[in-house]
Design a protein around this motif. Structure first.
Motif, PDB file in Angstrom:
ATOM      1  N   GLY A   1     -10.996 -58.395  62.338  1.00  0.00           N
ATOM      2  CA  GLY A   1     -10.001 -57.837  61.441  1.00  0.00           C
ATOM      3  C   GLY A   1     -10.419 -58.058  59.998  1.00  0.00           C
ATOM      4  N   MET A   2     -10.089 -57.092  59.141  1.00  0.00           N
ATOM      5  CA  MET A   2     -10.451 -57.202  57.729  1.00  0.00           C
ATOM      6  C   MET A   2      -9.433 -58.058  56.974  1.00  0.00           C
ATOM      7  SD  MET A   2     -11.930 -53.352  56.956  1.00  0.00           S
ATOM      8  CE  MET A   2     -10.720 -52.456  57.930  1.00  0.00           C
ATOM      9  N   ILE A   3      -9.872 -58.589  55.840  1.00  0.00           N
ATOM     10  CA  ILE A   3      -9.051 -59.501  55.041  1.00  0.00           C
ATOM     11  C   ILE A   3      -8.921 -58.949  53.631  1.00  0.00           C
ATOM     12  CG2 ILE A   3      -8.960 -61.788  53.979  1.00  0.00           C
ATOM     13  CD1 ILE A   3     -10.702 -61.774  57.166  1.00  0.00           C
ATOM     14  N   ASP A   4      -7.681 -58.711  53.207  1.00  0.00           N
ATOM     15  CA  ASP A   4      -7.391 -58.285  51.829  1.00  0.00           C
ATOM     16  C   ASP A   4      -6.964 -59.530  51.061  1.00  0.00           C
ATOM     17  OD1 ASP A   4      -6.463 -57.297  49.445  1.00  0.00           O
ATOM     18  OD2 ASP A   4      -5.243 -55.713  50.319  1.00  0.00           O
ATOM     19  N   THR A   5      -7.761 -59.929  50.088  1.00  0.00           N
ATOM     20  CA  THR A   5      -7.575 -61.218  49.435  1.00  0.00           C
ATOM     21  C   THR A   5      -6.665 -61.172  48.204  1.00  0.00           C
ATOM     22  OG1 THR A   5      -9.681 -60.812  48.300  1.00  0.00           O
ATOM     23  CG2 THR A   5      -9.735 -62.192  50.266  1.00  0.00           C
ATOM     24  N   HIS A   6      -5.962 -60.054  48.005  1.00  0.00           N
ATOM     25  CA  HIS A   6      -5.084 -59.956  46.819  1.00  0.00           C
ATOM     26  C   HIS A   6      -4.248 -58.683  46.972  1.00  0.00           C
ATOM     27  CE1 HIS A   6      -5.223 -58.543  42.290  1.00  0.00           C
ATOM     28  NE2 HIS A   6      -3.989 -58.904  42.617  1.00  0.00           N
ATOM     29  N   ARG A   7      -3.004 -58.862  47.449  1.00  0.00           N
ATOM     30  CA  ARG A   7      -2.116 -57.703  47.645  1.00  0.00           C
ATOM     31  C   ARG A   7      -0.705 -58.082  47.210  1.00  0.00           C
ATOM     32  NH1 ARG A   7      -1.770 -52.860  51.001  1.00  0.00           N
ATOM     33  NH2 ARG A   7      -3.980 -53.234  51.451  1.00  0.00           N
ATOM     34  N   HIS A   8      -0.096 -57.241  46.388  1.00  0.00           N
ATOM     35  CA  HIS A   8       1.293 -57.424  45.968  1.00  0.00           C
ATOM     36  C   HIS A   8       2.178 -56.670  46.968  1.00  0.00           C
ATOM     37  CE1 HIS A   8      -0.242 -59.251  42.371  1.00  0.00           C
ATOM     38  NE2 HIS A   8      -0.904 -58.158  42.045  1.00  0.00           N
ATOM     39  N   ALA A   9       2.476 -57.353  48.059  1.00  0.00           N
ATOM     40  CA  ALA A   9       3.122 -56.688  49.188  1.00  0.00           C
ATOM     41  C   ALA A   9       4.530 -56.222  48.870  1.00  0.00           C
ATOM     42  CB  ALA A   9       3.137 -57.623  50.404  1.00  0.00           C
ATOM     43  N   TRP A  10       5.217 -56.877  47.935  1.00  0.00           N
ATOM     44  CA  TRP A  10       6.607 -56.530  47.644  1.00  0.00           C
ATOM     45  C   TRP A  10       6.756 -55.114  47.097  1.00  0.00           C
ATOM     46  CZ3 TRP A  10       8.055 -55.401  42.581  1.00  0.00           C
ATOM     47  CH2 TRP A  10       7.212 -55.837  41.558  1.00  0.00           C
TER      48      TRP A  10
END
Length: 466
Positions: free
Chosen positions: A78-87
């Protein structure tokens, strides 16, 4: 609205019935392991027991295991997103022509963010997490800089738990509007005690903060990683004193790292700071010189993770980040060679970009011992890509198919911690109608509170004059 009421109202979107622990045998796939000792297999098998990978190789036999046919599929970590503003999930593409950081803030922090309720945090995080799973992203560092109250933070965490994604949740102070300043960062202790006491393995806690010695000290008392937006010469000038005082370390995660002096990169490397780069974001929002710092990180012996950042302007998949990073690096390297520069970098290779999206990203998240590669003993976070789809067939090169051609619609199966999250191209146990209803209610509230007029053809983001 209390957190309990919030949960009862929205948690029917995803079925909570846990899948029983079972043995899964992924059979006959093209395995891209991202582990040099394991290697790759043109045709191989992978056995899962419970939440872990227990065997990888050709012709594995496992009596009683459920067989997953991986013929004509690539099997990868699985890939990893190291910076996401999920809100910001319900604000997808609300500001697609945004051309500055201020434009981005006007369409998020300075407008809608001020009116988020806990329910809106839940919807945004759930949309983002499910979108990530759909796109083969099994882990995110959730940069949650809209933690307006304890209830807002609870809602954000509960959405991640409900989605079944692996996440490092990093709540942070809002940039504008009213919020519960008196309980920040004290609320981190409450959050840690409530949600992060070892009962659930997928979501862990961090803190998001700009450079602030006192707030960083509070995070370190709780042994939490510290996530910071960091770029440009002005921010870089603050680093020397921190470095000299021993206040930079392996618990720091720096986003962007755009346009930093060489001396700053040397401090980051020596201190063991973890960094991620933002190929699209830096260009889209004209951050400093607009060029992502992927090559700068490599020049200083660092292996960065990749970051989508947010979806308020563009798509949320890491396939695109790999491609943009690949072509930016190739373009700059060729320009250096063409103009006779003596230290032109070598062209980046596909394996390096896939590493940034998997095992290097896992290291940035502090999870390299658990995920990021297909390795016996690691968590079973696995993505299966159909190579007989018309846009990928024939797949003459597995790495080329992943880095240069695949898109979320090609992903057949996503497994996180041994649990099936996407199967046969669809998110498992998702009531899409309920998700749409919750999203539309959230958008209606946010648009009404800000006076925003929904225009599907708008060239620029704007609000009515006050």
């Amino acid at each position: 609205m209390t957190t309990t009421t919030l949960s009862n109202a929205l948690r029917s979107i995803i079925s909570k019935a846990p899948q029983s622990a079972r043995r899964l045998l992924i059979k006959g796939g093209t395995i891209v392991s991202m582990d040099a000792e394991v290697g790759n297999f043109a045709k191989g098998d992978l056995l899962i027991e419970g939440d872990k990978i227990v065997a990888i190789g050709p012709d594995i036999s496992a009596e009683g295991a459920e067989i997953i046919d991986a013929g004509n599929m690539i099997v990868m970590p699985g890939m990893i997103d190291t910076h996401r503003h999920a809100w910001e999930g319900q604000l997808r593409r609300i500001n697609p022509n945004s051309s500055t950081l201020e434009d981005y803030c006007n369409g998020t922090h300075f407008s809608f963010a001020k009116h988020y309720r806990p329910a809106d945090m839940y919807v945004g995080n759930l949309l983002t997490a499910l979108g990530c799973i759909d796109a083969g992203i099994t882990t995110i560092i959730d940069n949650s800089h809209n933690a307006r109250s304890a209830e807002h933070s609870d809602a954000a965490v509960e959405a991640l738990l409900d989605a079944g994604i692996r996440a490092v949740h990093a709540p942070g102070a809002p940039l504008a509007g009213d919020w519960d300043k008196d309980n920040w960062p004290r609320d981190l202790g409450r959050l840690k005690a409530k949600y992060f006491n070892g009962d659930q393995p997928l979501v862990t806690l961090a803190m998001m903060s700009q450079i602030d010695r006192e707030i960083w000290a509070e995070a370190r008392k709780l042994e939490l990683p510290i996530v910071t937006e960091f770029f440009g010469r002005t921010m870089a000038s603050e680093l020397d004193a921190l470095f000299q005082d021993g206040l930079l370390g392996t618990d720091n995660i720096f986003n962007h790292c755009t346009d930093l002096p060489d001396a700053t990169w040397e401090m980051l490397r020596e201190a063991g700071v973890r960094v991620n780069v933002c190929p699209r974001s830096d260009a889209h929002y004209a951050l400093e010189d607009g060029v992502c710092s992927y090559q700068s990180a490599l020049n200083h012996g660092m292996k960065p993770g990749l970051s989508v950042d947010n979806e308020s302007s563009y798509s949320g998949d890491l396939f695109m980040e790999m491609r943009v990073a690949f072509y930016l690096q190739r373009s700059m390297a060729q320009s250096c060679r063409h103009h006779g520069h003596s230290h032109a970098p070598a062209p980046v290779m596909m394996q390096e970009l896939l590493s940034a999206a998997t095992i290097d990203g896992a290291a940035v998240a502090g999870l390299a011992d658990k995920v990021g590669s297909l390795t016996v003993g690691k968590q079973a976070d696995i993505v299966m890509i159909r190579t007989d789809d018309i846009n990928l067939y024939p797949s003459n090169n597995a790495l080329g198919s992943i880095v240069h051609a695949a898109q979320p619609g090609n992903i057949d199966t996503v497994i996180i911690g041994g649990q099936m999250r996407k199967r046969f191209g669809r998110i498992v146990n998702l009531d899409m109608a309920a998700l749409e209803a919750a999203t539309e209610e959230s958008r209606k509230h946010l648009f009404a509170e800000t006076g925003y007029i929904d225009d599907p053809f708008a060239e620029t983001f704007s609000l009515p004059a006050a």
